[in-house]
Each structure stands twice: as C-alpha cells, then as structure tokens.
Design a protein around this motif. Structure first.
Motif, PDB file in Angstrom:
ATOM      1  N   GLY A 384     -58.495 -16.943  -9.645  1.00  0.00           N
ATOM      2  CA  GLY A 384     -59.495 -16.889  -8.591  1.00  0.00           C
ATOM      3  C   GLY A 384     -60.688 -17.714  -8.955  1.00  0.00           C
ATOM      4  N   GLY A 385     -61.411 -17.384 -10.034  1.00  0.00           N
ATOM      5  CA  GLY A 385     -62.566 -18.145 -10.477  1.00  0.00           C
ATOM      6  C   GLY A 385     -63.663 -18.125  -9.441  1.00  0.00           C
ATOM      7  N   GLY A 386     -64.715 -18.887  -9.663  1.00  0.00           N
ATOM      8  CA  GLY A 386     -65.804 -18.994  -8.719  1.00  0.00           C
ATOM      9  C   GLY A 386     -65.578 -20.142  -7.762  1.00  0.00           C
ATOM     10  N   TYR A 387     -66.492 -20.256  -6.799  1.00  0.00           N
ATOM     11  CA  TYR A 387     -66.368 -21.339  -5.832  1.00  0.00           C
ATOM     12  C   TYR A 387     -66.588 -22.689  -6.509  1.00  0.00           C
ATOM     13  CZ  TYR A 387     -66.820 -17.375  -2.664  1.00  0.00           C
ATOM     14  OH  TYR A 387     -66.646 -16.180  -2.022  1.00  0.00           O
ATOM     15  N   THR A 388     -67.483 -22.713  -7.490  1.00  0.00           N
ATOM     16  CA  THR A 388     -67.685 -23.952  -8.251  1.00  0.00           C
ATOM     17  C   THR A 388     -66.396 -24.352  -8.943  1.00  0.00           C
ATOM     18  OG1 THR A 388     -69.987 -23.360  -8.614  1.00  0.00           O
ATOM     19  CG2 THR A 388     -69.071 -25.046 -10.047  1.00  0.00           C
ATOM     20  N   ALA A 389     -65.657 -23.335  -9.420  1.00  0.00           N
ATOM     21  CA  ALA A 389     -64.368 -23.605 -10.071  1.00  0.00           C
ATOM     22  C   ALA A 389     -63.426 -24.302  -9.105  1.00  0.00           C
ATOM     23  CB  ALA A 389     -63.749 -22.299 -10.550  1.00  0.00           C
ATOM     24  N   SER A 390     -63.333 -23.806  -7.871  1.00  0.00           N
ATOM     25  CA  SER A 390     -62.444 -24.424  -6.883  1.00  0.00           C
ATOM     26  C   SER A 390     -62.885 -25.843  -6.571  1.00  0.00           C
ATOM     27  CB  SER A 390     -62.428 -23.594  -5.595  1.00  0.00           C
ATOM     28  OG  SER A 390     -61.787 -22.354  -5.816  1.00  0.00           O
TER      29      SER A 390
END
Length: 672
Positions: A384-390
């Motif tokens: 999942g990670g964060g939005y920055t990750a995506s």
C-alpha cells in the motif's frame, strides 16, 4: 541639419551595374542581405533598415529576391535631446553581395557630417532622393493576416480586407508574395489569388522550413506586391498570425519517410496505445505486478484510497514523461540530435539504473526494508505505502520503460518532436497515460477488481519472486554497459554493487544503542557513497567497433554507414537496414526471433539481400540523421529497399517495417 531630439532619414544608395543585382532582407534561394553598421556619437540611435519593395530575380532553378539598377536602403536616425557643439560625424560600414553569374562581396566605409560649419548651409540637398526612396517602401497593413498550412505542400494567407488591391474590373490581380522570413514558400512558385467576399486568400507552394519552427516565430511578416490603379507597383506588408494545424489536419511520417496527413486525434490514440503496450514489456511488467499486489490489499480496505493511489501513480508517470519530453525538446533546441532512450547512451545513467534496480531486488527479497521516506520504491509498494510512494513508483515505471519501444510509439514520438512545444508535451502525456492506464482503470472500476486474486500468504512469495525479473534486468543492463565501456566499466559497476550490499549489511548489523551505532552507520553511508566513486570508470573510452551482436553476425550482415548504404543503393541488390541498440529490449527480441533466425537468413541469401546493421548503443550522429529521415526519434527501425525496377532503373520508395517483427512480417516486405 539635425536638431536636438529630432529624427531624420538617412540612406545608403546602391548604384548597381547592368545585369548585376543585390539582395533584399530575405534573399530567397541564395545570396545574402546587405549589412549596414553605424558608428554614432553618444546618445544617437538608428532604426532597422526600411526595405524597399524587391523584385523576383530568377537564376536557373532558383529564384532570389533583390534589386537591380538603383536602390536606397533607408533608416531613421534619432538625435539625443542634447547635441554636442560643432559638426557631428557619423560613419557607416557597408557590406553588400553583388551577383550576376558570379558573386562579389563589396565592402566600404562611408562618412557623413551633420550640422557642418556654416549652420543651415548644406553641401548637397538630398531631400528629393530621400522622398523618392520613401515612395518605394511598402505600406504596413492595419489588419493582421492569418498564415496557415493548408496541406503538406501548400500554405495559405488569409487577409481580412482586399480594398487596397481591389480596383473594380481588375480585383487583386498580379499579386506576388514575399515572406520576410526564409523557407515559408517555394520561391519559384507563384501565388494563386481568390476572393471570398472581401477576404483575400493567397495560396502558394510551401517552402522547406519546418512548420513547427514557424509557429515559434513571433508574428512573421509577409509582403504582398500589387499593381496600383495607375500601374505603379506597390507593396502591402502584413503582420501574420501563424495558425496551428487543426486537430484534424496534422502531419506524421508515413512508411516511406514522407509526411502524410493524419488526424491529431489518431496521433494521440497511437501514443495512448503505445504506452498501454509498454506494460507488457519485460522491463515494466514487474513494476505493474507490484502495483497490482498493492491494489489487492488497498482496495479491500478502502476503495477511495485505492483511487487516490491510482491518481498518484498516474501523476508520477505522466510528469516523468513530460520531464523527458521537456529535456528532449530543450536538447533539440540547443542543436543536439537526440531521441527516445537517449539517456541510455550514457554509461553513468546505465550504472545508476543498475544500482536502483539492484536495491529494489534486495528489498523485494526482504534483505532490508526501505525507510518510510522511500517506501514507495520498494517493499511498501506491495503493501500500500503512502501516496508519495505511488507517485515515485510511477517515476520508476517510466525509468524502466525507456529502453522499450512499443508498436505505435515510433510514429507518435517522431511526430511529437517535430511539433511545437504544447503539442509535443500533449503527445508525451498521452504516452504516460497509456502506461498508467491498466492500474488506473483497476483503481477506479471496482467491478474489475474481482478478477484479481484474493489477498493471502501467496503475495509475499510472489513479491519475492518478482525480485528475479528485477535482477535479470540488472544483468541485462550490465551487458549493455559492457557494450559501451568494456570490462573496466563492468568491474566498476560490480565493485559499486559490492559496496552497496556491504553498506546495507553494515546498517542491518549496527548495534541497537551506544556510540558504535553511529560509527557503524557512518561507515555504512560512506560505503554507499563509495559506490558513486566508481562512476568515472563507466565514462571510459567506448568499446572499439560495434556491439557483440553485430560482430557475431558479420557473415550475415554488415556494419551500417552512410557510405555503405549509398554504395548498396547504387547497386541492384535489395537492401535491408536494421537500426538497433544494446539497451533496446524491443530491438534484441526482434533480432533474436525474427532476423537472426534460419528462415530469414535463408530468405536473405535467396534474394541476395544487402543487410546493413546500425548500432546506436552509443550516440552516433550518422544513425541519428538516418532515423530523422523516417521521422523516428529512437530505435528500433527496419527499412527495406526493393531492387530497381527493370523498366525505369529506379528503386521504389523504401518500406518501413513495424517496430514489432515476426519472420512473416519480414518475408512479407519482400512480396510487396
């Protein structure tokens, strides 16, 4: 006599010998415009040259624009508010090219004294000359004209009012078009004139200048000459607005390298389809799989969050494509001939990409976990990670996609890099959207998510399995590096990877507490930084000759060069050209499955084909120029030249093959 703050006319008169001529500001197909450089006292200024109406000067197959017999080039001289006492001397350095069947550059320095001794008394009254010269100047039109490309061979000028040339029984006849900029029209052609109501329309064969280049000009001017009611030749100068090609009137390259009309919507669909197919490429598929794993878990918890992740991933990809496009446009504007995948011609970029992918592979194998700030590039990608990750996963997907070229991409990119900046960026944005589309659709259409497998322990196993395609990509990039810089580059990369692994191992085994913890972690950081110290080893001399693959098939093909191609085309054999690069996965697959196979070898032997292979692994201006001939900005490129026709002795137009080959497609080119 000149007074403080006054503006007066000054001129350089040319007395031209019979049968000789000089040139206008746009000299036409050859020649050079006159240059006048003034040396003025402090505070004085001079305007640009006011150009008299020129004539067309045919010379063999060319048409030039210029003057015969006598002409005066006028300029406005402006005095400062305070004049020095006594005579004022000004000097003009003049350079003029004078031509007949030969051309002779003439130079001269001429002096003029203003406010001579004796006050108002002048040595010679030039007022009549200057007045006559002003009568030879064109009039600046009050309205703006529209300049647009009607089709690939014709430009059109629309002038909103024709009253200035409409003389009753002979409305707007005898008109000639003189662009102030080179290359807008074919100078040998004449202008076709029509009236639609009060709107005057001139059409003329287009010149050699790229239309995208004209769109960047600031309101190019056109001069239209016409006979006045008394027969006197007059000129009307128009400031033009350059109209961009419409959405349904856009040029792209055809299979034979010529430009054809394609709807702009079709170009955008090509870009979208090319980006979509990139997802199936071996360099991109592992990243897409990781995002799919992430979606499996996220969608179960919060569908809204899954959509935001999809948008973040898409944003990372699209912005990365726009960044690549911006860099390509900037480099081309600076005179560099670059294309898709150009950064992979740099060994430094290759080794940095190896480092990045190697870190991702280790992370997927659970050798270490990224910190929260870097979560999106590795392990948290699947969780999942964060939005920055995506977002940064999208950036990564773009990076690993650049060695690949999918069907439709070549035409789209080749078109984009010949257009103005806005259109080019729009095409690249659609490429990025195509790459992001599968994940974006899954994120926004919950009904499709039921086709994804349910979450379970299999996800961790699959995540670790995906490390192996990543490591295979690293191995392939190491091979690419070997083609660029040889064994020393590989040694530098291997040592860098060793230091990176040692750095991670130190970090994992640093003490939990105490002073040694900081010391060990500092050593780990220094070890990671030491990997960058091996980058200079990758900037050594390129490997002599061509890449291993081309060397291995020299009994089957020959190394491309412009001279080799010219020699081959001068003969009667069919010619097949392959443009490839070690870093281009699509090129490697095509070569291994469709060219370097027994059926194609037999075909080439049977047809006595001259097979030329060009290697673009390292930058090669000759190959770049060849790609540009066919409107392509990257590899692969496959071109077939059929033998000359027996009736005419001329070869047919070359055939451009698709970017994804099969042996059947190759054989089919010989049957057309």
């Amino acid at each position: 006599m000149i007074r403080p703050g006054e503006e007066i006319w000054v001129g350089v008169e040319q007395s031209i010998a019979p049968e000789w001529h000089t040139y206008w500001r746009n000299p036409g197909d050859s020649g050079s415009d006159p240059r006048v450089v003034w040396s003025l006292p402090e505070g004085f200024s001079v305007s640009e040259i006011e150009w008299p109406i020129p004539h067309k000067l045919p010379f063999g197959p060319m048409t030039n624009y210029g003057y015969e017999e006598n002409v005066i080039l006028l300029q406005r001289l402006k005095a400062p508010d305070t004049l020095p006492a006594g005579p004022i001397s000004i000097t003009a350095d003049v350079e003029i090219l004078v031509c007949r069947d030969i051309c002779i550059p003439e130079y001269g320095t001429y002096n003029m004294t203003l406010n001579p001794e004796g006050g108002e008394q002048m040595g010679e009254d030039n007022a009549a000359y200057l007045a006559a010269a002003r009568g030879e100047l064109p009039t600046l039109a009050p309205e703006e004209a529209v300049l647009r490309k009607l089709d690939e061979s014709t430009i059109e000028v629309k002038i909103p009012s024709a009253a200035w040339c409409n003389h009753g029984d002979t409305p707007c006849t005898g008109l000639e078009l003189f662009p102030l900029e080179w290359g807008i029209v074919d100078n040998n052609a004449g202008a076709e004139t029509t009236l639609e109501g009060d709107t005057l329309i001139l059409r003329q064969q287009a010149g050699d200048r790229n239309w995208a280049e004209l769109e960047e000009l600031q309101s190019p001017r056109l001069l239209v000459t016409y006979p006045d009611i008394d027969g006197t030749r007059r000129g009307m100068e128009f400031i033009t607005y350059v109209e961009s090609p419409g959405l349904f009137n856009t040029s792209a390259s055809s299979a034979n390298g010529a430009e054809t009309q394609l709807p702009f919507v079709m170009i955008l669909l090509f870009a979208l389809a090319g980006g979509l197919i990139l997802n199936l490429m071996p360099c991109v598929f592992p990243v897409l799989s990781l995002k799919a794993l992430s979606l499996v878990k996220t969608a179960q918890k919060d569908p809204t969050q899954a959509r935001i992740h999809g948008l973040a991933y898409t944003g990372g990809i699209v912005l990365s494509f726009l960044a690549i496009a911006g860099l390509l446009i900037a480099l081309q504007g600076a005179g560099s001939a670059v294309g898709w995948g150009f950064h992979l011609q740099s060994p430094v970029v290759i080794i940095l990409l190896i480092y990045l992918l190697f870190l991702i592979g280790l992370n997927l194998m659970n050798f270490f976990e990224f910190s929260a700030g870097l979560a999106g590039i590795g392990g948290h990608l699947a969780e999942g990670g964060g939005y920055t990750a995506s977002f940064f996963t999208g950036v990564l997907a773009t990076l690993v996609a650049t060695p690949c070229t999918a069907p439709f991409m070549g035409a789209a990119i080749g078109f984009a890099l010949t257009q103005n900046t806005f259109i080019a960026l729009l095409v690249f944005a659609f490429l990025g959207l195509g790459l992001a589309l599968p994940y974006l659709v899954l994120a926004f259409i919950p009904a499709l998510q039921r086709f994804l497998p349910k979450p379970g322990t299999w996800m961790e196993t699959f995540r670790q399995f995906l490390a192996f395609p990543i490591f295979l990509t690293c191995a392939w990039l190491l091979w690419v590096l070997s083609q660029q810089v040889g064994s020393m580059g590989i040694l530098g990369a291997a040592l860098g990877l060793t230091f990176i692994t040692f750095s991670i191992w130190l970090w994992r085994h640093s003490p939990e507490h105490g002073g040694w913890r900081k010391i060990v972690r500092i050593i780990a950081i220094l070890s990671a930084l030491a990997a960058l110290g091996f980058l200079p080893a990758t900037r050594g001399m390129p490997v002599s000759g061509v890449n291993t693959e081309i060397s291995d098939i020299k009994e089957f093909g020959e190394v491309y060069s412009p001279a080799a191609l010219d020699e081959a085309l001068a003969g009667t054999q069919p010619v097949f050209v392959e443009m490839t690069a070690a870093w281009c996965i699509t090129c490697k697959v095509n070569h291994a499955t469709s060219l370097n196979v027994q059926s194609t070898r037999n075909l080439f032997a049977e047809k006595d084909v001259k097979f030329l292979v060009g290697d673009w692994t390292n930058y090669d201006p000759a190959i770049t120029e060849y790609l540009n001939i066919f409107g392509r900005k990257g590899v692969p490129l496959y071109v077939y030249y059929a033998p000359p026709a027996s009736e005419t002795g001329q070869r047919p137009e070359p055939v451009l093959l698709p970017q994804i080959l099969t042996p059947g497609i190759v054989a089919g080119a010989f049957e057309n």
